[in-house]
Write a protein that holds these residues in place. Sequence first.
Motif, short mmCIF file in Angstrom:
data_model
loop_
_atom_site.label_atom_id
_atom_site.label_comp_id
_atom_site.label_asym_id
_atom_site.label_seq_id
_atom_site.Cartn_x
_atom_site.Cartn_y
_atom_site.Cartn_z
N PRO A 244 6.41 8.03 -0.58
CA PRO A 244 5.50 6.87 -0.57
C PRO A 244 6.02 5.74 -1.45
O PRO A 244 6.55 5.97 -2.53
CB PRO A 244 4.20 7.45 -1.12
CG PRO A 244 4.61 8.65 -1.92
CD PRO A 244 5.80 9.22 -1.21
N SER A 245 5.89 4.52 -0.97
CA SER A 245 6.33 3.35 -1.73
C SER A 245 5.38 3.09 -2.89
O SER A 245 4.24 3.57 -2.91
CB SER A 245 6.39 2.12 -0.83
OG SER A 245 5.07 1.74 -0.42
N LEU A 246 5.83 2.30 -3.86
CA LEU A 246 4.97 1.93 -4.97
C LEU A 246 3.79 1.11 -4.48
O LEU A 246 2.68 1.20 -5.02
CB LEU A 246 5.76 1.16 -6.03
CG LEU A 246 6.88 1.92 -6.74
CD1 LEU A 246 7.49 1.06 -7.85
CD2 LEU A 246 6.38 3.25 -7.31
N ASP A 247 4.01 0.28 -3.45
CA ASP A 247 2.90 -0.48 -2.86
C ASP A 247 1.83 0.47 -2.33
O ASP A 247 0.63 0.25 -2.53
CB ASP A 247 3.41 -1.37 -1.72
CG ASP A 247 3.94 -2.71 -2.21
OD1 ASP A 247 3.31 -3.30 -3.10
OD2 ASP A 247 4.99 -3.14 -1.70
N TYR A 248 2.26 1.53 -1.66
CA TYR A 248 1.32 2.51 -1.09
C TYR A 248 0.58 3.25 -2.21
O TYR A 248 -0.64 3.43 -2.14
CB TYR A 248 2.08 3.49 -0.21
CG TYR A 248 1.21 4.58 0.38
CD1 TYR A 248 0.38 4.31 1.46
CD2 TYR A 248 1.23 5.87 -0.15
CE1 TYR A 248 -0.43 5.30 2.01
CE2 TYR A 248 0.43 6.87 0.39
CZ TYR A 248 -0.40 6.58 1.47
OH TYR A 248 -1.20 7.57 2.00
N LEU A 249 1.31 3.67 -3.23
CA LEU A 249 0.68 4.38 -4.34
C LEU A 249 -0.31 3.48 -5.08
O LEU A 249 -1.38 3.94 -5.50
CB LEU A 249 1.75 4.90 -5.30
CG LEU A 249 2.70 5.97 -4.74
CD1 LEU A 249 3.76 6.34 -5.76
CD2 LEU A 249 1.93 7.23 -4.32
N ASN A 250 0.03 2.21 -5.23
CA ASN A 250 -0.89 1.26 -5.85
C ASN A 250 -2.16 1.12 -5.03
O ASN A 250 -3.27 1.06 -5.57
CB ASN A 250 -0.20 -0.12 -5.98
CG ASN A 250 -0.10 -0.59 -7.41
OD1 ASN A 250 -0.05 0.19 -8.34
ND2 ASN A 250 -0.05 -1.90 -7.58
N GLU A 251 -1.97 1.07 -3.71
CA GLU A 251 -3.14 0.93 -2.83
C GLU A 251 -4.03 2.17 -2.90
O GLU A 251 -5.26 2.07 -2.84
CB GLU A 251 -2.67 0.70 -1.39
CG GLU A 251 -3.80 0.45 -0.40
CD GLU A 251 -4.65 -0.76 -0.75
OE1 GLU A 251 -5.88 -0.70 -0.51
OE2 GLU A 251 -4.11 -1.75 -1.29
N MET A 252 -3.42 3.34 -3.06
CA MET A 252 -4.20 4.57 -3.18
C MET A 252 -5.06 4.53 -4.44
O MET A 252 -6.22 4.98 -4.43
CB MET A 252 -3.27 5.78 -3.20
CG MET A 252 -2.59 6.08 -1.88
SD MET A 252 -1.56 7.57 -1.94
CE MET A 252 -2.80 8.85 -1.92
N ILE A 253 -4.50 4.00 -5.52
CA ILE A 253 -5.27 3.88 -6.76
C ILE A 253 -6.42 2.90 -6.57
O ILE A 253 -7.56 3.14 -7.00
CB ILE A 253 -4.36 3.45 -7.93
CG1 ILE A 253 -3.47 4.60 -8.37
CG2 ILE A 253 -5.18 2.93 -9.11
CD1 ILE A 253 -4.23 5.78 -8.95
#
Length: 299
Positions: A244-253
Amino acid sequence: MLFENIDAVREKAATLFEKTPSSINQDTQIIKQWLETQPHFPELMDDIKIANFLLLNKYSIEKTKQKIDLYYTIRSLLPDIFDNVNPKSSQMRHFMDVTYCCVHPKTLDGLYRIYFFKVKNVNNLMPKEFGLQCGNIAEVRLYEDCMVGDVIIFDMSTLSLNDLTKVNPVLLSKILKIYEVFSMRVKRIYIINSPSYVGKLLQIVKMVVKPKIFSRIQVHDDDNILKEIFTQDELPKDYGGDGPSLDYLNEMITTKFDEYQNRFDLLDAMKVDESSRPDKTTNDEILGFHGNFKQLNVD
């Protein structure tokens, strides 16, 4: 799913501390009974959160009591830090727009949660908000994760020397205190893509953390170390992996914060009633902010 294989993590954590489900429940009930005798607290903490506080404090009953007290008291003692902590505040929303501050579903060694921190563009470092974001993530983790310890990855590729001028010992000590509120333990810190002036930051860090913690910091000129931590399928796309990209992980948070918005709103309104505190204690030993700040131990 943001937090994977939690049952397996709980089982491994129990083995690590030589605990059983029965003994963990017994310790949880001891803390719960103690909480019922503390009328100054604004709520009765949930069992899952008590169990995480116990784990983070290596099942020390007395230390767990101290940290739960600090969890409820800190917001009143440091209002300048917690005035805009709610994820929906404009300040925190801006932070989340300009920074990656997120966790990976993978755990290191099947126990330790991995954080990523990276400023998206130079001159956007917001150190206080970084501490608050970690605290907000921890709030969610108290309900959903098994909190044994943390591995933190700082990517400095987008940090300027001007960014580092925003960090000073007093601010850093308060930021770390937010981290300590949740009793979180640092297993390892990786500073990757570090510039030549990383030494200036380390000098400040060394002033406010204990040598044991400072020794866990690893500095790397590039990001090759990530290939030793993650498999190709887990490594974020930002670093050449298929994970998962950092953008995706940020969105999950961000999504998790939305799910817990009622909780964050409730925290804003929570106050400790000091007039009802059964034991009149000072906060000097716990907080270390009266007079000279003390070195912090987040292990």
